[in-house]
Motif scaffolding. Structure first.
Motif, PDB file in Angstrom:
ATOM      1  N   ASN A 280       6.635 -17.642   8.897  1.00 26.45           N
ATOM      2  CA  ASN A 280       5.782 -16.457   9.048  1.00 26.45           C
ATOM      3  C   ASN A 280       5.777 -16.047  10.515  1.00 26.45           C
ATOM      4  OD1 ASN A 280       4.883 -16.518   6.286  1.00 26.45           O
ATOM      5  ND2 ASN A 280       3.495 -18.181   6.848  1.00 26.45           N
TER       6      ASN A 280
ATOM      7  N   SER B 170      -1.281  -4.525  10.410  1.00 28.13           N
ATOM      8  CA  SER B 170       0.087  -4.539  10.941  1.00 28.13           C
ATOM      9  C   SER B 170       0.546  -3.140  11.305  1.00 28.13           C
ATOM     10  CB  SER B 170       1.075  -5.121   9.928  1.00 28.13           C
ATOM     11  OG  SER B 170       2.384  -5.196  10.481  1.00 28.13           O
TER      12      SER B 170
ATOM     13  N   THR C 198       3.576  -0.509  11.228  1.00 30.36           N
ATOM     14  CA  THR C 198       4.688  -0.255  10.320  1.00 30.36           C
ATOM     15  C   THR C 198       5.630   0.744  10.975  1.00 30.36           C
ATOM     16  OG1 THR C 198       3.557   1.593   9.216  1.00 30.36           O
ATOM     17  CG2 THR C 198       3.256  -0.608   8.267  1.00 30.36           C
TER      18      THR C 198
ATOM     19  N   PRO D 203       6.641  -4.722   7.631  1.00 24.84           N
ATOM     20  CA  PRO D 203       5.877  -5.956   7.429  1.00 24.84           C
ATOM     21  C   PRO D 203       5.728  -6.284   5.951  1.00 24.84           C
ATOM     22  CG  PRO D 203       4.417  -4.145   7.987  1.00 24.84           C
ATOM     23  CD  PRO D 203       5.805  -3.625   8.161  1.00 24.84           C
ATOM     24  N   ASP D 204       5.441  -7.542   5.682  1.00 24.10           N
ATOM     25  CA  ASP D 204       5.331  -8.023   4.309  1.00 24.10           C
ATOM     26  C   ASP D 204       3.906  -7.871   3.803  1.00 24.10           C
ATOM     27  OD1 ASP D 204       8.043  -9.447   3.594  1.00 24.10           O
ATOM     28  OD2 ASP D 204       7.603  -9.946   5.679  1.00 24.10           O
ATOM     29  N   ASP D 205       3.765  -7.291   2.623  1.00 23.11           N
ATOM     30  CA  ASP D 205       2.446  -7.006   2.053  1.00 23.11           C
ATOM     31  C   ASP D 205       1.591  -8.260   1.922  1.00 23.11           C
ATOM     32  OD1 ASP D 205       2.851  -4.282   1.840  1.00 23.11           O
ATOM     33  OD2 ASP D 205       3.677  -4.400  -0.182  1.00 23.11           O
ATOM     34  N   GLU D 206       2.197  -9.353   1.499  1.00 24.66           N
ATOM     35  CA  GLU D 206       1.429 -10.583   1.303  1.00 24.66           C
ATOM     36  C   GLU D 206       0.789 -11.047   2.604  1.00 24.66           C
ATOM     37  OE1 GLU D 206       2.316 -15.298   0.308  1.00 24.66           O
ATOM     38  OE2 GLU D 206       3.689 -13.764  -0.457  1.00 24.66           O
TER      39      GLU D 206
ATOM     40  N   ARG E 175      12.204  -9.180  12.016  1.00 27.22           N
ATOM     41  CA  ARG E 175      13.344  -8.908  11.129  1.00 27.22           C
ATOM     42  C   ARG E 175      14.244 -10.137  10.992  1.00 27.22           C
ATOM     43  NH1 ARG E 175      17.674  -4.267  12.577  1.00 27.22           N
ATOM     44  NH2 ARG E 175      18.171  -5.816  14.165  1.00 27.22           N
TER      45      ARG E 175
ATOM     46  N   GLN F   1      12.593 -12.453   8.591  1.00 26.25           N
ATOM     47  CA  GLN F   1      12.675 -11.901   7.237  1.00 26.25           C
ATOM     48  C   GLN F   1      14.070 -12.072   6.653  1.00 26.25           C
ATOM     49  OE1 GLN F   1      11.254  -7.969   8.264  1.00 26.25           O
ATOM     50  NE2 GLN F   1       9.281  -8.314   7.273  1.00 26.25           N
TER      51      GLN F   1
ATOM     52  N   LYS G 148       8.515 -14.216   6.317  1.00 22.85           N
ATOM     53  CA  LYS G 148       7.693 -13.018   6.296  1.00 22.85           C
ATOM     54  C   LYS G 148       7.246 -12.671   7.719  1.00 22.85           C
ATOM     55  CE  LYS G 148       5.860 -13.799   1.633  1.00 22.85           C
ATOM     56  NZ  LYS G 148       6.750 -14.958   1.370  1.00 22.85           N
TER      57      LYS G 148
ATOM     58  N   ALA H 293       4.589  -9.787  10.265  1.00 19.66           N
ATOM     59  CA  ALA H 293       3.613  -8.708  10.441  1.00 19.66           C
ATOM     60  C   ALA H 293       3.255  -8.613  11.911  1.00 19.66           C
ATOM     61  CB  ALA H 293       2.364  -8.948   9.598  1.00 19.66           C
TER      62      ALA H 293
END
Length: 416
Positions: free
Chosen positions: A191, A209, A211, A331-334, A369, A372, A377, A379
């Protein structure tokens, strides 16, 4: 570290700002602030790979800033070490239980600009304004303090997993993150987080986050021609200045894209040897930005073609090198959801906004990135700092009570 210690550390960094790749005293102060903790600190080649850096500071510039660091109270041996080995630090703290591998990027460099000397400017009134020609006008002094404070909080090891804090040089110009990626320090992270003080947001407001943002490439173009007497034998010369000028005009005339928001800029052009000499050399810097990573790559390809054509027309040689780069961020939603939940429960937070579009460029996006792409993940957290002036202005400042807010959110997030 209690609030008074955090403030004192932030002000010491603010008083002694250092530009990109010259953060010699800053690195030494961070190192010193972490002494005595059960952590692992990596520096030098273990923290960053400088081999591909374009326009790295000249030896005399490094010497000058190393001397300034020593004059400001940094031990000469540590100033010499960071001058010779680079200024990045990678710090790991291991939790008592198995769990995810967290990463946090905090940038540490300042801008090459003068700070306000107005008596009403809080750092002036508080006696910690910079007078060395550089300035923490984007909150990186606070970011470094957040990293140090978080490591102190988590040094009790009462959490699951590990935390790796990347104290990154040279964010301004988006040059430093890639050197740390090239050293492999982001490869093991699950993360990846970054944190930024938002001067245009009130204290107590938090954004889960950033975006979007703009992908960018900062380019340096060297033109090599041939000198000749401008009156006696002009035909024997090869005019590097004209090739550079033709390139500059062509770059600014490149078409925009319907699929993305784009920016192009030629920032500097230095050329020539004398009024009666055909210019044998020229150096140009320019940048391309876009809200799409593929579009910025296409723009760079077109810049290269423009330079190649102009150089061919004037019989000169040219080399295009990437000085700095960044990407957009998705970013990752979770992970955003977890940040929002933690921030909402924080006593000092008055408002939480899930996401906010980012208008600029930041190479923390490269780190996010990278993680990812390796299955992790990412943010980019924003914390309101209530600055009286905009970012990159002489009267920028942060409300210091925002620092423990950021630390508290990150601590809660990692402790789970």
């Amino acid at each position: 570290m209690d609030f008074e210690q955090l403030v004192a550390f932030r002000r010491e960094l603010h008083r002694n700002p250092e530009p990109a790749f010259l953060e010699i005293g800053t690195a030494a102060r961070i190192e010193q602030a972490l002494e005595g903790l059960e952590i692992r600190v990596r520096t030098g080649k273990a923290a960053q790979d400088l081999s591909a850096v374009v326009n790295f500071p000249a030896p005399e510039t490094l010497d000058e800033w190393a001397a300034r660091a020593a004059d400001s109270g940094v031990p000469e041996e540590r100033a010499r070490y960071f001058r010779e080995n680079g200024t990045a630090l990678v710090v790991d703290v291991v939790g008592a239980r198995p769990g995810p591998r967290w990463g946090l990027r905090v940038d540490i460099d300042a801008l090459p600009m003068r700070e306000s000397a107005d008596a009403a400017h809080f750092p002036v009134a508080g006696g910690f304004a910079s007078t060395n020609g550089a300035m923490h006008a984007c909150g990186h002094d606070a970011h470094a303090t957040i990293g140090v404070g978080l490591l102190h909080r988590l040094s009790d090891h009462d959490f699951a997993g590990t935390l790796r804090v990347l104290f990154q040089p040279a964010e301004e110009g988006v040059r430093g993150a890639q050197t740390m990626i090239d050293a492999g320090v982001a490869d093991e992270i699950d993360n990846m987080l970054a944190v930024h003080m938002a001067g245009d947001m009130a204290v107590g407001r938090v954004v889960g986050s950033f975006t979007g943002g703009m992908a960018t490439r900062k380019l340096k173009v060297d033109f090599a021609g041939r000198a000749a007497h401008a009156a006696g034998t002009p035909e024997a010369g090869r005019n590097a200045l004209l090739a550079a000028s033709m390139s500059a005009l062509g770059i600014m005339g490149l078409p925009r894209f319907s699929s993305a928001d784009t920016r192009l800029n030629v920032g500097t052009l230095v050329a020539g040897d004398g009024v009666n000499i055909v210019p044998s050399s020229a150096v140009m810097t320019c940048e391309a930005r876009a809200t799409d990573d593929e579009v910025v790559d296409e723009l760079v390809d077109r810049v290269r073609s423009m330079v190649e054509g102009a150089s061919l027309a004037h019989g000169v040689r040219a080399n295009v090198a990437v000085m700095g780069q960044s990407a957009t961020v998705a970013p990752d939603d979770e992970l955003i959801d977890r940040i929002v939940d933690v921030a909402t429960a924080h006593d000092d937070v008055t408002e939480v906004i899930r996401t906010r579009a980012f208008a600029g460029s930041d190479d923390a996006n490269l780190l996010i990135r990278h993680v990812q792409r390796h299955g992790g993940k990412g943010a980019y957290l924003m914390v309101g700092a209530g600055s009286p002036g905009p970012h990159h202005s002489e009267n920028f400042d942060i409300a210091e009570e925002s620092i423990p807010t950021a630390i508290g959110i990150l601590e809660s997030l990692i402790r789970g």
